[in-house]
Design a protein around this motif. Structure first.
Motif, PDB file in Angstrom:
ATOM      1  N   ILE A  78       0.890  -1.171   0.000  1.00 26.64           N
ATOM      2  CA  ILE A  78       0.000   0.000   0.000  1.00 26.64           C
ATOM      3  C   ILE A  78       0.926   1.218   0.000  1.00 26.64           C
ATOM      4  N   ASP A  79       1.873   1.194   0.915  1.00 27.03           N
ATOM      5  CA  ASP A  79       2.883   2.252   1.023  1.00 27.03           C
ATOM      6  C   ASP A  79       3.700   2.395  -0.255  1.00 27.03           C
ATOM      7  N   LYS A  80       4.172   1.277  -0.777  1.00 28.73           N
ATOM      8  CA  LYS A  80       5.099   1.375  -1.907  1.00 28.73           C
ATOM      9  C   LYS A  80       4.398   1.920  -3.159  1.00 28.73           C
ATOM     10  N   ASP A 105       1.741   3.894  -3.042  1.00 26.95           N
ATOM     11  CA  ASP A 105       1.463   5.301  -2.702  1.00 26.95           C
ATOM     12  C   ASP A 105       2.707   6.139  -3.020  1.00 26.95           C
ATOM     13  N   HIS A 106       3.891   5.658  -2.660  1.00 27.97           N
ATOM     14  CA  HIS A 106       5.140   6.360  -3.011  1.00 27.97           C
ATOM     15  C   HIS A 106       5.215   6.553  -4.531  1.00 27.97           C
ATOM     16  N   ALA A 107       4.746   5.535  -5.287  1.00 34.82           N
ATOM     17  CA  ALA A 107       4.841   5.558  -6.746  1.00 34.82           C
ATOM     18  C   ALA A 107       3.658   6.279  -7.399  1.00 34.82           C
ATOM     19  N   ASP A 114       1.143   2.005   9.975  1.00 35.74           N
ATOM     20  CA  ASP A 114       2.314   2.536  10.663  1.00 35.74           C
ATOM     21  C   ASP A 114       2.449   4.043  10.481  1.00 35.74           C
ATOM     22  N   HIS A 115       1.817   4.568   9.430  1.00 34.93           N
ATOM     23  CA  HIS A 115       1.831   6.023   9.197  1.00 34.93           C
ATOM     24  C   HIS A 115       0.853   6.325   8.075  1.00 34.93           C
ATOM     25  N   GLY A 116       0.497   7.606   7.933  1.00 37.07           N
ATOM     26  CA  GLY A 116      -0.354   8.015   6.822  1.00 37.07           C
ATOM     27  C   GLY A 116       0.471   8.170   5.552  1.00 37.07           C
ATOM     28  N   HIS A 117      -0.234   8.443   4.440  1.00 33.63           N
ATOM     29  CA  HIS A 117       0.484   8.567   3.171  1.00 33.63           C
ATOM     30  C   HIS A 117      -0.149   9.625   2.280  1.00 33.63           C
ATOM     31  N   SER A 118       0.289   9.666   1.044  1.00 32.35           N
ATOM     32  CA  SER A 118       0.066  10.812   0.167  1.00 32.35           C
ATOM     33  C   SER A 118      -1.341  10.917  -0.425  1.00 32.35           C
ATOM     34  N   GLU A 165       5.514  11.225  -0.475  1.00 31.60           N
ATOM     35  CA  GLU A 165       5.984  11.072   0.905  1.00 31.60           C
ATOM     36  C   GLU A 165       4.900  10.631   1.883  1.00 31.60           C
ATOM     37  N   HIS A 166       5.366  10.060   2.974  1.00 27.53           N
ATOM     38  CA  HIS A 166       4.500   9.768   4.123  1.00 27.53           C
ATOM     39  C   HIS A 166       3.928  11.081   4.661  1.00 27.53           C
ATOM     40  N   THR A 167       2.859  10.971   5.451  1.00 22.36           N
ATOM     41  CA  THR A 167       2.358  12.144   6.164  1.00 22.36           C
ATOM     42  C   THR A 167       2.395  11.871   7.668  1.00 22.36           C
TER      43      THR A 167
HETATM   44 ZN   LIG Z   1       7.034   4.316   2.845  1.00 20.50          ZN
END
Ligand SMILES: [Zn+2]
Length: 450
Positions: free
Chosen positions: A326-328, A330-332, A369-373, A412-414
């Motif tokens: 999900i994170d990776k 979102d980064h892309a 673990d953290h929010g995202h973009s 980036e993460h938020t």
């Molecule tokens: Zn990340």
């Protein structure tokens, strides 16, 4: 109390409610076969299943919900009876807040109860000293343990449970540049891969074969790869679904289903400056090899192996399941990739809930673990950065914007708070606004870990 379908029940109907919950998930719970038992709200917890959606902030959850089950629908993770929010900030070496965390500092927070600096794996922010993790405490107390991910098994979230290194980049024996004090030559515990197998975690399933194929350069396992080391320690090493189906429940399992990250489930057009034409996602990634287990498949097998291991001891298990990409994605700035991974994670949540419905002495926690973009913006908006228009399963246009970094750079993460939700005894401890480090205490208390 409330059932997951929202019907209000009297306290006296608690047993009926538990039975109703069991019935509601019968179709998917069949894999685990045992008869249900009942536990009170703060009764003893035998098992904990912790599911981490990496980068799965409220907007990532809403996006997956809107696209698949619709704005008025509900995902599995939406049906957990206790829902709260928690704060995720990291710290600087002097203890002052660093408002946006990465997965290493964040994972160290929930896995050890100690906040640390970004990039650090289960060690203190200032003195760089190892601190005990939930998995280590669970092992010390006789529980079976497992860690499942769609990332490399040496990536930050699985790493914080079964290793301690100065920097998250120290994944294999050839990756130790940022961790001079942690090398075996320097008297340290070695790379994340080496430490993970040395920990004898009962079930390790994910990607990252490239780290485990690196040669061990010092110590008793020198001359072979980390995979060879794992075999010497008793591990069965498998690389696909067929291999996983054939493992012996009596011995630890290392499943390495990709050289790097496990390939994502869905594909589509990445967000672009000025937006994309309205698109539907491709829900089968042609580059995902047949025989690659889904996160739900891996979670199901992990639960089966952990319960089999404990069959005679009467003790329970601690299992971590991470939806890493999900994170990776979102980064892309890839909305389809991101939604597909959120959906895959949600199926793993359903597996955990089905097990807990039959085994009410199981605490299930889902969080991020953290929010995202990614943000859902009006269709008529013209975001200055990357955006994409999707056509949802209910036939509506939905615009998603990625604006936390310059187009062309990794989004980036938020620093936002994120959802934490739970089901089972001690689940009410997630209510209100808590901090990530409180999750360590919740799980430690629930399992009475000493
Ligand atoms: Zn990340």
């Amino acid at each position: 109390m409330r059932t997951p379908t929202g019907r209000r029940l009297t306290v006296g109907a608690a047993l009926l409610a538990a039975a109703a919950t069991t019935l509601a998930v019968t179709t998917t719970a069949g894999a685990f076969g045992d008869t249900p038992t009942h536990a009170s709200a703060h009764g003893a917890v035998k098992n904990v299943i912790l599911l981490i959606g990496d980068g799965m902030g409220d907007s990532e959850i809403t996006l997956a919900r809107d696209y698949t089950v619709g704005a008025a629908g509900r995902l599995s993770m939406d049906r957990l009876p206790f829902t709260g929010a928690y704060t995720t900030y990291a710290v600087h070496a002097d203890g002052t807040p660093d408002y946006v965390t990465d997965s290493a500092a964040s994972g160290t927070g929930w896995a050890t109860g100690h906040k640390t600096v970004n990039g650090r794996i289960a060690k203190t922010p200032d003195t760089d000293k190892a601190v005990p993790t939930l998995l280590e405490l669970a092992q010390r107390n006789g529980l079976a343990t497992g860690s499942v991910t769609t990332a490399e098994l040496t990536d930050a979230t699985p790493a914080v449970l079964a290793s301690h290194v100065t920097d998250r980049s120290c994944q294999g024996p050839a990756d130790m540049a940022a961790c001079p004090a942690d090398t075996i030559t320097a008297g340290g515990p070695g790379s994340i891969a080496e430490q993970s197998v040395n920990h004898k975690v009962d079930v390790l399933l994910g990607g990252g074969r490239q780290r485990f194929e690196q040669p061990v350069t010092a110590g008793p396992y020198r001359g072979g790869t980390v995979t060879d080391q794992a075999r010497k320690l008793g591990y069965q090493v498998v690389t696909d679904s067929a291999g996983l189906a054939g493992v012996d429940a009596g011995k630890p399992v290392l499943g390495l289903f990709a050289a790097g990250n496990v390939p994502v489930e869905w594909t589509g057009k990445a967000a672009a400056v000025g937006g994309t034409a309205p698109q539907r996602c491709t829900t089968r990634n042609p580059n995902r090899p047949a025989g690659t287990p889904s996160l739900a498949d891996s979670a199901t097998k992990a639960i089966e192996l952990l319960t089999a291991k404990q069959k005679h001891s009467g003790k329970g298990f601690f299992l971590q399941v991470e939806g890493a990409s999900i994170d990776k994605q979102d980064h892309a700035a890839d909305p389809c990739g991101q939604i597909g991974e959120t959906v895959a994670f949600d199926r793993a949540v359903q597996v955990a809930r089905a097990y807990a419905a039959k085994h009410p002495d199981t605490l299930v926690v889902t969080t991020a673990d953290h929010g995202h973009s990614s943000q859902i913006v009006p269709v008529e908006a013209a975001p200055p950065g990357l955006s994409s228009t999707l056509v949802t399963d209910e036939g509506q246009q939905l615009k998603v914007s990625y604006g936390t970094n310059t187009p062309g750079k990794s989004q980036e993460h938020t620093g936002t708070q994120v959802r934490i939700a739970a089901q089972g005894p001690h689940g009410d401890r997630v209510l209100g606004v808590t901090d990530q480090t409180d999750l360590f205490t919740t799980i430690r208390t629930a399992l009475a870990l000493r």
